[in-house]
Enzyme design. Structure first.
Site, PDB file in Angstrom:
ATOM      1  N   MET A  27       0.854  -1.196   0.000  1.00  0.00           N
ATOM      2  CA  MET A  27       0.000   0.000   0.000  1.00  0.00           C
ATOM      3  C   MET A  27       0.892   1.248   0.000  1.00  0.00           C
ATOM      4  O   MET A  27       0.441   2.333   0.369  1.00  0.00           O
ATOM      5  CB  MET A  27      -0.924  -0.007   1.214  1.00  0.00           C
ATOM      6  CG  MET A  27      -1.888  -1.193   1.187  1.00  0.00           C
ATOM      7  SD  MET A  27      -3.461  -0.858   1.988  1.00  0.00           S
ATOM      8  CE  MET A  27      -2.927  -0.538   3.652  1.00  0.00           C
ATOM      9  N   TYR A  29       4.142   3.896   0.822  1.00  0.00           N
ATOM     10  CA  TYR A  29       4.884   4.452   1.953  1.00  0.00           C
ATOM     11  C   TYR A  29       5.852   3.386   2.477  1.00  0.00           C
ATOM     12  O   TYR A  29       5.811   2.975   3.640  1.00  0.00           O
ATOM     13  CB  TYR A  29       3.961   4.990   3.060  1.00  0.00           C
ATOM     14  CG  TYR A  29       4.625   6.173   3.728  1.00  0.00           C
ATOM     15  CD1 TYR A  29       4.669   7.405   3.080  1.00  0.00           C
ATOM     16  CD2 TYR A  29       5.265   6.045   4.944  1.00  0.00           C
ATOM     17  CE1 TYR A  29       5.333   8.476   3.647  1.00  0.00           C
ATOM     18  CE2 TYR A  29       5.936   7.120   5.514  1.00  0.00           C
ATOM     19  CZ  TYR A  29       5.968   8.329   4.866  1.00  0.00           C
ATOM     20  OH  TYR A  29       6.634   9.391   5.412  1.00  0.00           O
ATOM     21  N   LEU A  30       6.702   2.957   1.560  1.00  0.00           N
ATOM     22  CA  LEU A  30       7.525   1.765   1.780  1.00  0.00           C
ATOM     23  C   LEU A  30       8.574   1.984   2.866  1.00  0.00           C
ATOM     24  O   LEU A  30       9.081   3.094   3.044  1.00  0.00           O
ATOM     25  CB  LEU A  30       8.214   1.379   0.463  1.00  0.00           C
ATOM     26  CG  LEU A  30       7.255   1.170  -0.718  1.00  0.00           C
ATOM     27  CD1 LEU A  30       8.039   0.835  -1.984  1.00  0.00           C
ATOM     28  CD2 LEU A  30       6.227   0.101  -0.422  1.00  0.00           C
ATOM     29  N   HIS A  31       8.861   0.904   3.577  1.00  0.00           N
ATOM     30  CA  HIS A  31       9.918   0.925   4.593  1.00  0.00           C
ATOM     31  C   HIS A  31      10.792  -0.306   4.395  1.00  0.00           C
ATOM     32  O   HIS A  31      10.555  -1.111   3.473  1.00  0.00           O
ATOM     33  CB  HIS A  31       9.324   0.985   6.000  1.00  0.00           C
ATOM     34  CG  HIS A  31       8.281  -0.053   6.254  1.00  0.00           C
ATOM     35  ND1 HIS A  31       8.577  -1.398   6.315  1.00  0.00           N
ATOM     36  CD2 HIS A  31       6.940   0.039   6.423  1.00  0.00           C
ATOM     37  CE1 HIS A  31       7.466  -2.073   6.541  1.00  0.00           C
ATOM     38  NE2 HIS A  31       6.457  -1.234   6.595  1.00  0.00           N
ATOM     39  N   GLU A  32      11.747  -0.462   5.281  1.00  0.00           N
ATOM     40  CA  GLU A  32      12.738  -1.538   5.135  1.00  0.00           C
ATOM     41  C   GLU A  32      12.073  -2.922   5.083  1.00  0.00           C
ATOM     42  O   GLU A  32      12.582  -3.833   4.445  1.00  0.00           O
ATOM     43  CB  GLU A  32      13.737  -1.434   6.292  1.00  0.00           C
ATOM     44  CG  GLU A  32      15.019  -2.228   6.126  1.00  0.00           C
ATOM     45  CD  GLU A  32      15.716  -2.050   4.769  1.00  0.00           C
ATOM     46  OE1 GLU A  32      16.135  -3.073   4.198  1.00  0.00           O
ATOM     47  OE2 GLU A  32      15.807  -0.897   4.284  1.00  0.00           O
ATOM     48  N   HIS A  34       9.203  -3.701   3.539  1.00  0.00           N
ATOM     49  CA  HIS A  34       8.837  -3.926   2.130  1.00  0.00           C
ATOM     50  C   HIS A  34      10.090  -4.195   1.296  1.00  0.00           C
ATOM     51  O   HIS A  34      10.084  -5.056   0.414  1.00  0.00           O
ATOM     52  CB  HIS A  34       8.164  -2.686   1.533  1.00  0.00           C
ATOM     53  CG  HIS A  34       6.880  -2.290   2.193  1.00  0.00           C
ATOM     54  ND1 HIS A  34       6.761  -1.163   2.961  1.00  0.00           N
ATOM     55  CD2 HIS A  34       5.654  -2.874   2.187  1.00  0.00           C
ATOM     56  CE1 HIS A  34       5.517  -1.052   3.396  1.00  0.00           C
ATOM     57  NE2 HIS A  34       4.821  -2.083   2.949  1.00  0.00           N
ATOM     58  N   GLN A 145       5.648 -11.336   7.688  1.00  0.00           N
ATOM     59  CA  GLN A 145       5.154 -12.085   8.862  1.00  0.00           C
ATOM     60  C   GLN A 145       4.487 -11.148   9.869  1.00  0.00           C
ATOM     61  O   GLN A 145       3.693 -11.571  10.688  1.00  0.00           O
ATOM     62  CB  GLN A 145       6.320 -12.848   9.501  1.00  0.00           C
ATOM     63  CG  GLN A 145       6.023 -13.519  10.822  1.00  0.00           C
ATOM     64  CD  GLN A 145       4.918 -14.571  10.721  1.00  0.00           C
ATOM     65  OE1 GLN A 145       4.762 -15.222   9.684  1.00  0.00           O
ATOM     66  NE2 GLN A 145       4.150 -14.724  11.787  1.00  0.00           N
ATOM     67  N   ASP A 147       2.128  -9.136   9.485  1.00  0.00           N
ATOM     68  CA  ASP A 147       0.678  -9.303   9.348  1.00  0.00           C
ATOM     69  C   ASP A 147       0.386 -10.797   9.289  1.00  0.00           C
ATOM     70  O   ASP A 147       0.025 -11.344   8.241  1.00  0.00           O
ATOM     71  CB  ASP A 147       0.192  -8.591   8.087  1.00  0.00           C
ATOM     72  CG  ASP A 147       0.382  -7.093   8.194  1.00  0.00           C
ATOM     73  OD1 ASP A 147      -0.195  -6.495   9.106  1.00  0.00           O
ATOM     74  OD2 ASP A 147       1.145  -6.531   7.388  1.00  0.00           O
ATOM     75  N   SER A 182       6.527  -0.445  10.274  1.00  0.00           N
ATOM     76  CA  SER A 182       5.163  -0.303   9.775  1.00  0.00           C
ATOM     77  C   SER A 182       5.007   1.115   9.234  1.00  0.00           C
ATOM     78  O   SER A 182       5.603   2.050   9.774  1.00  0.00           O
ATOM     79  CB  SER A 182       4.179  -0.519  10.931  1.00  0.00           C
ATOM     80  OG  SER A 182       2.917   0.014  10.591  1.00  0.00           O
TER      81      SER A 182
END
Ligand code: PAF
Length: 277
Positions: A27, A29-32, A34, A145, A147, A182
């Site tokens: 969705m 707003y990527l972070h480490e 993703h 993992q 989620d 997140s």
């Protein structure tokens, strides 16, 4: 890296991708977390597709859809160096055309935990993921993992609908102090950011107890609740020790199990989990 929005563009771009295709649905707003999925897909597949779509149907009426962080330019900058072949960024009208009325719903597995708190959430998730699978036709799909229930529900859907797709679930990526990464961590400011580590601390305490031989699930739940109760900013929504596959609450921990929780830190809702092998 091809970046497309319409279905026609997506189909034309997909036809150009030869070999095995790995999909990382996001969705944005990527972070480490993703990026770790993208890196693994890059290692394991010939081609990598990332979808970026804030899916309105998985947000409840009083949830944070309009405030959900979005920054496509930033996301593209983060994934471009990782060797992504194709990014699909559809509009809500493409995913849900006027008059939309078709849903994919997994039953029992969606009832406890997140499903009990967010009744329509998983129906939105499974519907959009089925649509992403249909449109992109990946060989493998990568999920985090963090989620855990989402991964279990999508795994069930893949089996039930005979999608010829291998699901890969990757470990939760954490900040140095244990906070699970997140997109919602962006909302944590000041003292809330410090308080948010309580989820990791509560899970770690229960895991240590399990490693010390504790098998009574109620005692493990009580251990987690005790740590959460000591943090004034934390309001637990659920604290669970459940069977890993069925997500049913356990009396005794025997096989693979899931410790999980949802906790409000101020007004930010966080989830986290540990797997007990
Ligand atoms: O985990 C997420 O980011 C979303 O639930 C997903 C799988 C991309 C579906 O919108």
């Amino acid at each position: 890296m091809m970046i497309v929005s319409s279905l026609d563009e997506l189909r034309a771009a997909r036809r150009l991708l030869d070999g095995t295709v790995g999909l990382v649905p996001t969705m944005g707003y990527l972070h480490e977390g993703h990026l770790s999925l993208v890196r693994l897909a890059r290692e394991e597949c010939d081609r990598v597709v990332v979808s970026i779509f804030v899916n309105p149907t998985q947000f409840g009426a009083n949830e944070d859809l309009s405030k959900y962080p979005r920054d496509l330019e930033r996301d593209l900058k983060l994934i471009d160096p990782l060797g992504v072949d194709l990014v699909w960024n559809p509009t809500p009208e493409i995913m849900y055309p006027p008059g939309y009325q078709t849903w994919v719903e997994v039953k029992t597995l969606t009832h406890p935990l997140e499903g009990a708190m967010r009744p329509e959430h998983f129906k939105g998730v499974t519907t959009v993921v089925a649509k992403l699978f249909n449109a992109i036709q990946p060989h493998k799909a990568y999920f985090g993992q963090k989620d855990a229930q989402q991964a279990a529900v999508i795994r069930r859907m893949v089996r039930d609908l005979n999608f010829p797709i291998e699901m890969v679930v990757c470990p939760t990526v954490r900040e140095a102090d244990g906070l699970a990464m997140s997109s919602r961590n962006k909302y944590l400011e000041g003292d809330d950011r410090r308080a948010a580590t309580v989820l990791f601390r509560a899970l770690s305490a229960a895991k240590s107890a399990h490693e010390g031989g504790e098998r009574d699930a109620e005692k493990l739940r009580a251990t987690m609740k005790g740590v959460l109760a000591a943090e004034p900013k934390a309001t637990p929504q659920y604290v669970s020790c459940a069977d890993y596959d069925t997500l049913e609450e356990l009396e005794m921990v025997q096989g693979k199990s899931l410790l999980s929780m949802a906790v409000l830190i101020g007004r930010t809702r966080l989830i986290d989990n540990f797997v007990l092998e």
